[in-house]
Design an enzyme around this catalytic site. Structure first.
Site, short mmCIF file in Angstrom:
data_model
loop_
_atom_site.label_atom_id
_atom_site.label_comp_id
_atom_site.label_asym_id
_atom_site.label_seq_id
_atom_site.Cartn_x
_atom_site.Cartn_y
_atom_site.Cartn_z
N MET B 30 0.85 -1.19 0.00
CA MET B 30 0.00 0.00 0.00
C MET B 30 0.89 1.25 0.00
O MET B 30 0.46 2.33 0.36
CB MET B 30 -0.93 -0.01 1.20
N GLY B 31 2.14 1.11 -0.42
CA GLY B 31 3.07 2.25 -0.42
C GLY B 31 3.56 2.55 0.99
O GLY B 31 3.50 1.70 1.87
N LEU B 33 6.60 2.86 1.83
CA LEU B 33 7.54 1.74 1.93
C LEU B 33 8.56 1.96 3.05
O LEU B 33 9.03 3.07 3.28
CB LEU B 33 8.27 1.56 0.59
N HIS B 37 9.30 -3.67 3.62
CA HIS B 37 9.02 -3.84 2.19
C HIS B 37 10.30 -4.10 1.41
O HIS B 37 10.34 -4.91 0.50
CB HIS B 37 8.36 -2.58 1.63
N GLN B 148 5.84 -11.69 7.21
CA GLN B 148 5.34 -12.48 8.33
C GLN B 148 4.67 -11.58 9.38
O GLN B 148 3.87 -12.04 10.18
CB GLN B 148 6.50 -13.27 8.95
N LYS B 149 4.98 -10.28 9.36
CA LYS B 149 4.34 -9.36 10.30
C LYS B 149 2.82 -9.48 10.20
O LYS B 149 2.13 -9.51 11.22
CB LYS B 149 4.75 -7.91 10.00
N ASP B 150 2.31 -9.55 8.98
CA ASP B 150 0.87 -9.73 8.78
C ASP B 150 0.60 -11.23 8.64
O ASP B 150 0.25 -11.72 7.56
CB ASP B 150 0.42 -8.96 7.55
N SER B 186 3.95 0.90 8.28
CA SER B 186 3.65 2.23 7.75
C SER B 186 2.85 3.04 8.75
O SER B 186 2.81 4.26 8.70
CB SER B 186 2.88 2.12 6.43
N ARG B 187 2.19 2.35 9.67
CA ARG B 187 1.36 3.05 10.65
C ARG B 187 2.18 3.64 11.80
O ARG B 187 1.65 4.42 12.60
CB ARG B 187 0.28 2.11 11.20
#
Lengths: 280, 280
Positions: B30-31, B33, B37, B148-150, B186-187
């Site tokens: 989702m960008g 980066l 990523h 693996q984070k998600d 990214s958050r």
């Protein structure tokens, strides 16, 4: 002609053909082939280098009482017909391969799947969309062939292919009928002699509607009433639905002023038959 | 490096590469980066002839209050990073192309999508599965790379690819962390200084769990209680969930006796962070 039963072999053969720049055409069927299927196969042969006919009675598109088990299975005869028509590959996977125990993924086309046949057959089009998406990914066809008889199915498959960016051209071919107007369907074998006679009323009702529209009767509910009255003259007929809808959204059309789809489903005894006509 | 904004051009370029027998790798993002990523991009570069990074903030995976609009969009910086990493193609479609008004098709992975993050974010994984299926069909990658984070996302995508017979290898790479243990996300840009300090407790809680398991504390509820107690020492933390589950079925594991996934989601202020560890 070869019969391929393994998904992984089908994938290999298809990928190899694609690498050789051969056009693959797919005719997805549940077997019990009739002249309607043959017209799809012939179109497929004309337009592609390799014609694949898939034969798979898809359990997930049948409701609990919808006759999955008794659906006609006639592989030997189907294979004979396919061979005669010059089919290159019959893809004939079993249900355990297509839906292993841990299978959990379904493709749903919202709004289009809950109306018409979807209302009488909840989950049916989710099962159809899922199996067709799987078949497209396994066979990777350039084009796939469906009959206009299953109008709602064709509309849903087109929408799914566009929405999921599946690189497949969806071709829809005209309904094939007996001389008396009865659409060819694998389910016709269930009909008694009387029911088969009565079922001719479906095309009769559609012709009645077309005649009314030609004579500028454009009010849908009036047309539907006249169709229903005609169908009810047949003793074995029990109407499931008659709708006049927009062919893109499948929403009911109150007054006909352009493209529309007249679709109906009627039970004759225990057998549910569908038919439709498009008005331009 | 080229930036492709049109779906049809992306399809053409990908099909051409496939015909030349080039291996395509896809890194769906989702960008915004970050180094996480970049580790996916590097693996992709090593294993493929052509590396495609898709950048698409997918509206259908955000709930109404989940910050779709404020999600960081940093195309220029993302493009600089991609160029430096030797990415061949950035695929950057807009939402109108990906979801035209008449889009109606969704891919759902039942059972796996309603638990863990899916419980707090209804519809999230349906949005994820749908957009990833679309991206796979557009880019037709040989391999696709996820973090693996998600963990739940990776499990769902693997299941979807297998169930829909998508001819893509799903590669899952280790979570990238800051030195203090905080996972890159990214958050993270949303975090205040205090929240960022507190968020280090997530990896701390996972390490605590791993230590307990090493010392033969195998009762999940006891482990979870101790993790929760540790997390609650941080003022800005509000636990969403802590679960110890089977990594295939995502069903809770009462007593650890083999593979399991310890997954948690915690809010720091308004920002929801996730982390996980796998136990072998």
């Amino acid at each position: 002609m070869i019969i391929i039963r393994s998904i992984s072999r089908m994938v290999r053969v298809a990928q190899q053909a694609r690498r050789q720049d051969k056009a693959i055409g797919l005719v997805p069927t549940m077997g019990a082939l009739h002249a309607g299927h043959l017209s799809l196969i012939r179109a497929c042969r004309r337009e592609n280098d390799i014609t694949v006919v898939s034969i798979f009675v898809n359990p997930v598109q049948f409701g609990p009482q919808e006759g999955f088990k008794k659906y006609p299975r006639t592989l030997q005869q189907d294979a004979r017909l396919c061979k005669r028509e010059g089919v290159d590959i019959i893809f004939f996977p079993d249900a355990k391969q297509m839906y292993p125990d841990n299978h959990r993924t379904f493709v749903a086309v919202d709004n289009l799947s809950e109306v018409l046949c979807g209302k009488s057959r909840p989950g049916h089009f989710k099962g159809v969309a899922t199996v067709v998406a799987k078949l497209f990914n396994i066979v990777s066809p350039n084009s796939a062939y469906f009959g206009q008889k299953d109008a709602q199915q064709a509309i849903i498959i087109k929408r799914m292919a566009a929405d999921l960016n599946l690189p497949v051209k969806i071709k829809v071919l005209p309904t094939v009928r007996e001389k008396n107007g009865l659409t060819l369907s694998s389910r016709n074998v269930y009909l008694s002699d009387q029911e088969r006679k009565d079922a001719v009323v479906l095309s009769g009702a559609l012709n009645l509607a077309k005649g009314l529209i030609r004579r500028k009767v454009l009010d849908s509910s009036r047309i539907i009433k006249k169709m229903a009255r005609l169908i009810r003259t047949k003793k074995t007929a029990r109407i499931d639905y008659i709708w006049i809808v927009d062919p893109d959204s499948l929403r009911p059309v109150k007054r006909i002023n352009g493209h529309c789809l007249i679709a109906l489903a009627v039970r004759f005894g225990k057998t549910r038959l569908i038919d439709n006509a498009t008005i331009k």
